[in-house]
Design an enzyme around this catalytic site. Sequence first.
Site, PDB file in Angstrom:
ATOM      1  N   CYS A   1      -0.046   3.680   2.821  1.00  0.00           N
ATOM      2  CA  CYS A   1       0.429   3.207   4.127  1.00  0.00           C
ATOM      3  C   CYS A   1       1.873   3.642   4.347  1.00  0.00           C
ATOM      4  O   CYS A   1       2.232   4.105   5.431  1.00  0.00           O
ATOM      5  CB  CYS A   1       0.339   1.690   4.204  1.00  0.00           C
ATOM      6  SG  CYS A   1      -1.338   1.034   4.054  1.00  0.00           S
TER       7      CYS A   1
ATOM      8  N   CYS B   1       0.831  -1.200   0.000  1.00  0.00           N
ATOM      9  CA  CYS B   1       0.000   0.000   0.000  1.00  0.00           C
ATOM     10  C   CYS B   1       0.875   1.263   0.000  1.00  0.00           C
ATOM     11  O   CYS B   1       1.548   1.542   0.998  1.00  0.00           O
ATOM     12  CB  CYS B   1      -0.896  -0.028   1.231  1.00  0.00           C
ATOM     13  SG  CYS B   1      -1.716   1.523   1.594  1.00  0.00           S
TER      14      CYS B   1
END
Length: 96
Positions: free
Chosen positions: A20, A17
């Site tokens: 993230c 991600c």
Amino acid sequence: MMEEGKTVIIDFVSENCPHCKAIAPTFDELASKFSSDKVEFYVINAEKLDDVSFEVGGIMSYPTFIAFKDGNKMEESTFGAARERLEKFVEKYCLP
């Protein structure tokens, strides 16, 4: 981890991600600033610990931030890598 008198902020992430990875330094900074005997911060890889993700209601997007207070789920937010929104989210549960 989730007990009476404690606030817990969890960042559920995925290894692949990009949001993230982008927000991780901000989360770490806020954890350093607000961590205490009454406030704890955790990062959980939701794909590797899917049983934990399931237990909190299922994580559908990353990053997902969840605040718990006194063992109760207070709020769940999925706002990507928005630094200001994460700061407000954390401050809402960590400031007196």
